[in-house]
Write an enzyme that holds these catalytic residues in place. Structure first.
Site, PDB file in Angstrom:
ATOM      1  N   GLU A  79      30.978  34.886  39.325  1.00 53.47           N
ATOM      2  CA  GLU A  79      30.924  33.445  39.604  1.00 53.47           C
ATOM      3  C   GLU A  79      32.297  33.056  40.141  1.00 53.47           C
ATOM      4  OE1 GLU A  79      27.783  32.730  35.922  1.00 53.47           O
ATOM      5  OE2 GLU A  79      29.511  31.398  36.080  1.00 53.47           O
ATOM      6  N   CYS A 133      34.682  24.471  38.944  1.00 53.22           N
ATOM      7  CA  CYS A 133      34.312  25.212  40.157  1.00 53.22           C
ATOM      8  C   CYS A 133      33.233  24.485  40.941  1.00 53.22           C
ATOM      9  CB  CYS A 133      33.833  26.603  39.788  1.00 53.22           C
ATOM     10  SG  CYS A 133      32.395  26.557  38.723  1.00 53.22           S
ATOM     11  N   LYS A 149      38.600  39.513  28.255  1.00 52.30           N
ATOM     12  CA  LYS A 149      39.999  39.234  28.613  1.00 52.30           C
ATOM     13  C   LYS A 149      40.031  37.771  29.023  1.00 52.30           C
ATOM     14  CE  LYS A 149      42.884  38.853  31.415  1.00 52.30           C
ATOM     15  NZ  LYS A 149      43.625  37.555  31.582  1.00 52.30           N
ATOM     16  N   GLU A 203      39.742  25.866  48.800  1.00 52.02           N
ATOM     17  CA  GLU A 203      39.535  25.307  47.465  1.00 52.02           C
ATOM     18  C   GLU A 203      40.896  24.882  46.893  1.00 52.02           C
ATOM     19  OE1 GLU A 203      38.787  27.989  44.133  1.00 52.02           O
ATOM     20  OE2 GLU A 203      37.179  26.668  43.474  1.00 52.02           O
TER      21      GLU A 203
HETATM   22  P1  NAD Z   1      41.702  33.657  38.419  1.00 54.30           P
HETATM   23  O1  NAD Z   1      40.838  34.433  39.325  1.00 54.30           O
HETATM   24  O2  NAD Z   1      43.120  33.487  38.762  1.00 54.30           O
HETATM   25  O3  NAD Z   1      41.698  34.295  36.946  1.00 54.30           O
HETATM   26  C1  NAD Z   1      40.509  34.489  36.233  1.00 54.30           C
HETATM   27  C2  NAD Z   1      40.705  35.647  35.271  1.00 54.30           C
HETATM   28  O4  NAD Z   1      40.898  36.851  36.000  1.00 54.30           O
HETATM   29  C3  NAD Z   1      41.914  35.506  34.357  1.00 54.30           C
HETATM   30  O5  NAD Z   1      41.559  35.962  33.075  1.00 54.30           O
HETATM   31  C4  NAD Z   1      42.923  36.426  35.011  1.00 54.30           C
HETATM   32  O6  NAD Z   1      43.903  36.931  34.127  1.00 54.30           O
HETATM   33  C5  NAD Z   1      42.032  37.535  35.501  1.00 54.30           C
HETATM   34  N1  NAD Z   1      42.565  38.347  36.579  1.00 54.30           N
HETATM   35  C6  NAD Z   1      43.374  37.951  37.600  1.00 54.30           C
HETATM   36  N2  NAD Z   1      43.617  38.998  38.425  1.00 54.30           N
HETATM   37  C7  NAD Z   1      42.956  40.069  37.923  1.00 54.30           C
HETATM   38  C8  NAD Z   1      42.817  41.432  38.326  1.00 54.30           C
HETATM   39  N3  NAD Z   1      43.406  41.900  39.432  1.00 54.30           N
HETATM   40  N4  NAD Z   1      42.067  42.256  37.571  1.00 54.30           N
HETATM   41  C9  NAD Z   1      41.448  41.793  36.466  1.00 54.30           C
HETATM   42  N5  NAD Z   1      41.549  40.519  36.025  1.00 54.30           N
HETATM   43  C10 NAD Z   1      42.281  39.654  36.753  1.00 54.30           C
HETATM   44  O7  NAD Z   1      40.973  32.255  38.220  1.00 54.30           O
HETATM   45  P2  NAD Z   1      41.487  30.996  37.401  1.00 54.30           P
HETATM   46  O8  NAD Z   1      42.675  30.453  38.125  1.00 54.30           O
HETATM   47  O9  NAD Z   1      41.607  31.377  35.978  1.00 54.30           O
HETATM   48  O10 NAD Z   1      40.248  30.000  37.547  1.00 54.30           O
HETATM   49  C11 NAD Z   1      40.089  29.144  38.633  1.00 54.30           C
HETATM   50  C12 NAD Z   1      39.177  29.748  39.675  1.00 54.30           C
HETATM   51  O11 NAD Z   1      37.952  30.128  39.056  1.00 54.30           O
HETATM   52  C13 NAD Z   1      38.770  28.792  40.773  1.00 54.30           C
HETATM   53  O12 NAD Z   1      38.738  29.474  41.991  1.00 54.30           O
HETATM   54  C14 NAD Z   1      37.353  28.373  40.389  1.00 54.30           C
HETATM   55  O13 NAD Z   1      36.549  27.929  41.448  1.00 54.30           O
HETATM   56  C15 NAD Z   1      36.842  29.630  39.790  1.00 54.30           C
HETATM   57  N6  NAD Z   1      35.730  29.370  38.872  1.00 54.30           N
HETATM   58  C16 NAD Z   1      34.458  29.644  39.273  1.00 54.30           C
HETATM   59  C17 NAD Z   1      33.371  29.365  38.436  1.00 54.30           C
HETATM   60  C18 NAD Z   1      31.939  29.598  38.852  1.00 54.30           C
HETATM   61  O14 NAD Z   1      31.052  29.454  38.023  1.00 54.30           O
HETATM   62  N7  NAD Z   1      31.669  29.950  40.099  1.00 54.30           N
HETATM   63  C19 NAD Z   1      33.615  28.823  37.179  1.00 54.30           C
HETATM   64  C20 NAD Z   1      34.933  28.550  36.803  1.00 54.30           C
HETATM   65  C21 NAD Z   1      35.986  28.840  37.655  1.00 54.30           C
HETATM   66  O1  6OD Z   2      27.485  25.513  33.175  1.00 56.06           O
HETATM   67  C1  6OD Z   2      27.680  26.719  33.349  1.00 56.06           C
HETATM   68  O2  6OD Z   2      26.963  27.594  32.834  1.00 56.06           O
HETATM   69  C2  6OD Z   2      28.795  27.163  34.203  1.00 56.06           C
HETATM   70  N1  6OD Z   2      28.904  28.493  34.413  1.00 56.06           N
HETATM   71  C3  6OD Z   2      29.641  26.243  34.709  1.00 56.06           C
HETATM   72  C4  6OD Z   2      30.745  26.548  35.535  1.00 56.06           C
HETATM   73  C5  6OD Z   2      31.686  25.622  35.760  1.00 56.06           C
HETATM   74  C6  6OD Z   2      32.810  25.913  36.555  1.00 56.06           C
HETATM   75  O3  6OD Z   2      33.913  25.464  36.406  1.00 56.06           O
END
Ligand code: NAD
Ligand code: 6OD
Length: 497
Positions: free
Chosen positions: A265, A299, A189, A401
């Site tokens: 993550e 992130c 998804k 964040e």
């Molecule tokens: P988000 O959590 O809003 O959405 C991520 C995904 O989850 C989307 O596909 C969304 O539709 C889905 N989703 C939302 N609510 C849901 C639910 N209740 N059930 C199932 N699916 C659901 O995140 P975003 O805004 O897309 O991305 C930004 C965030 O992601 C930031 O907090 C960032 O730090 C984090 N992030 C973390 C990493 C990591 O590696 N730790 C990497 C990239 C992004």
């Molecule tokens: O490099 C990767 O494998 C990874 N998961 C990066 C995440 C970046 C976050 O925005």
């Protein structure tokens, strides 16, 4: 799969669709808009999966587990994954264009990071799966004989992959590739903001010879939509998720039903620790990337910068100059270095932190507002890169964040003070340590409470290494062999000899 009357099924990708059982499915029901964040123009109308389409996708994934895919050797799966990687590289320009239109990110970034990493993810896990070994024990049995125990790794089953919008192809394939390498099937998804590259990958999967049902994509939102339908579906055996910590909490509740494992993550509020003995220019350039790359929507990005007092003024002045040198503009222009935020909604959120910083008494070193753009970019979600100083540690801006192109810089005197400040966060994803003292580098890296500590670098990735977050930044580690714990189960076989 029979074709319900409300679905149109095609072999090649339309502008936006689900991908179920090896075919593109465009529902004629609810549609949502996918807009280009750089211009606000409509990119596509995306079908929103209802519960029955999510069910179709999960059923297709379950059927595929007992088809030819389930009987393949590691060698055969690895060979197919390499073909997928080749297919991404052959279609490089299509993926690049789709990613730029969905995210607004500069071509200079997408062409060097997002798309090549999409391919690399498949190659690296094709390598890894060929190197997996398990344990064995010989034992004495009560009747004076012997038995041999050996463990085998078996796929977990159907894996739900829920991915975010900031690095869409990179982060989605980072989960799909190990899941498939281990013999699972997936239902992805993608984020509602970035539906296209996950869909395009379906055609590449077909061309590579991945059997139908192994890779499926359902489009839609999270709560009360495709994301929730998928994570609650009893046919899903494990959920791997990248996104906000709050969303992770909701998904964990869904996973509790059926006691399904999760790999998460999540968010971060990452610190950079810049010591007076660092290579100043390298630290400035590294922090420029870690705070502003992808318009701050990484992130691992740095939002808190701690600089040792003797170089504080010089560091702030140099980072200000570098940030002011970033160039907003046409994402397809090779000279553009700063794209827009993902959406108007996200810009409203980031701007609310810009306001909050003012209210909390920040000194604005640079930025602080909306970037002034002319047509056709005037309706995009552009924003100024922003640097603050002077905020207390407990300010909201220093604790939450933001996920935008901004950072706060604070001076420190002693190493202990910097480490304590960096660790004073509910998050624990990444840290960047800038010093030329080797002993200090190792000491500080062992003390920062994070999953990834970079020394004199940032986002330098060896895909064989463990990747994940501490505290509220994640659950589990992926990368290299570490994802095996989530993507497989160990089965012990005990043979009386
Ligand atoms: P988000 O959590 O809003 O959405 C991520 C995904 O989850 C989307 O596909 C969304 O539709 C889905 N989703 C939302 N609510 C849901 C639910 N209740 N059930 C199932 N699916 C659901 O995140 P975003 O805004 O897309 O991305 C930004 C965030 O992601 C930031 O907090 C960032 O730090 C984090 N992030 C973390 C990493 C990591 O590696 N730790 C990497 C990239 C992004
Ligand atoms: O490099 C990767 O494998 C990874 N998961 C990066 C995440 C970046 C976050 O925005």
């Amino acid at each position: 799969m029979s074709t319900p009357a409300h679905q149109i099924i095609t072999a090649s990708p339309p502008q936006a669709a689900h991908f179920i059982d090896g075919r593109y499915v465009c529902a004629t029901g609810a549609l949502f808009e996918n807009r280009n964040p750089a211009t606000g123009a409509l990119v596509s109308l995306v079908p929103e999966a209802d519960e029955s389409q999510v069910d179709d996708a999960v059923r297709a994934a379950r059927r595929a587990l007992s088809g030819p895919w389930g009987r393949m050797s590691e060698q055969e799966r690895a060979a197919l994954l390499r073909k997928v990687a080749d297919g991404i590289m052959r279609r490089f320009d299509d993926f690049l264009r789709a990613e730029i239109l969905d995210t607004g990110k500069p071509k200079s970034l997408a062409a060097h990071l997002d798309i090549p990493r999409g391919a690399a993810n498949f190659n690296v896990f094709a390598d890894q799966i060929m190197a997996v070994a398990t344990e064995s024990f010989r034992m004495a049995t009560p009747n004076g004989g012997q038995a041999l125990n050996y463990a085998i790794r078996v796929p977990r089953g159907v894996i739900a992959v829920i991915s975010p919008w900031n690095l869409p192809l990179l982060l989605m394939t980072w989960k799909v590739a190990p899941a498939l390498a281990c013999g699972n099937t997936v239902v992805v998804k993608p984020s509602e903001e970035t539906p296209t590259t996950a869909m395009l990958l379906g055609e590449v999967m077909n061309e590579a010879g991945i059997p139908p049902g192994v890779y499926n994509v359902v489009q839609g939102f999270g709560p009360s939509s495709a994301g929730e339908f998928l994570t609650r579906h009893p046919g899903v055996n494990g959920i791997t998720f990248t996104g906000e910590t709050r969303t992770g909490t909701a998904i964990m509740k869904a996973a509790a039903e059926g006691v399904r494992p999760v790999s998460f993550e999540l968010g971060g509020k990452n610190a950079a620790l810049v010591f007076a003995d660092c290579d100043l220019e390298a630290a400035v350039q590294g922090t420029l990337r870690s705070a502003f790359a992808n318009c701050g929507q990484v992130c691992l990005g740095t939002e808190r910068v701690y600089v040792q007092r003797p170089i504080f003024e010089a560091f702030v002045a140099r980072l200000k100059r570098a940030a002011e040198g970033l160039k907003c503009g046409d994402p397809f222009d090779a000279s553009t270095t700063l794209g827009p935020l993902i959406s108007q909604e996200h810009r409203r959120k980031v701007l609310s932190y810009y306001e909050r910083a003012r209210a909390e008494g920040a000194e604005i070193v640079t930025g602080g507002g909306i970037a002034d753009m002319s047509s056709p970019f005037a309706s995009g979600s552009w924003i100024e890169p922003t640097i603050w100083t002077g905020l207390p540690e407990e300010s909201v801006v220093n604790r939450e964040e933001i996920f935008g192109p901004c950072c706060h810089i604070r001076p420190f005197d002693e190493e202990d003070e910097a480490v304590a400040a960096a660790n004073d966060s509910p998050y624990g994803l990444a840290a960047a340590i800038w010093t030329q003292d080797v002993r200090r580098a190792h000491r500080v890296a062992s003390r920062v409470e994070v999953g990834i500590a970079w020394v004199n670098s940032w986002f330098l990735r060896d895909l064989r290494t463990p990747f994940g977050g501490s505290k509220q930044s994640g659950i589990g580690r992926e990368g290299g062999v570490h994802g095996l714990e989530f993507y497989t189960e160990l089965r012990n076989v005990c043979v009386q000899l």
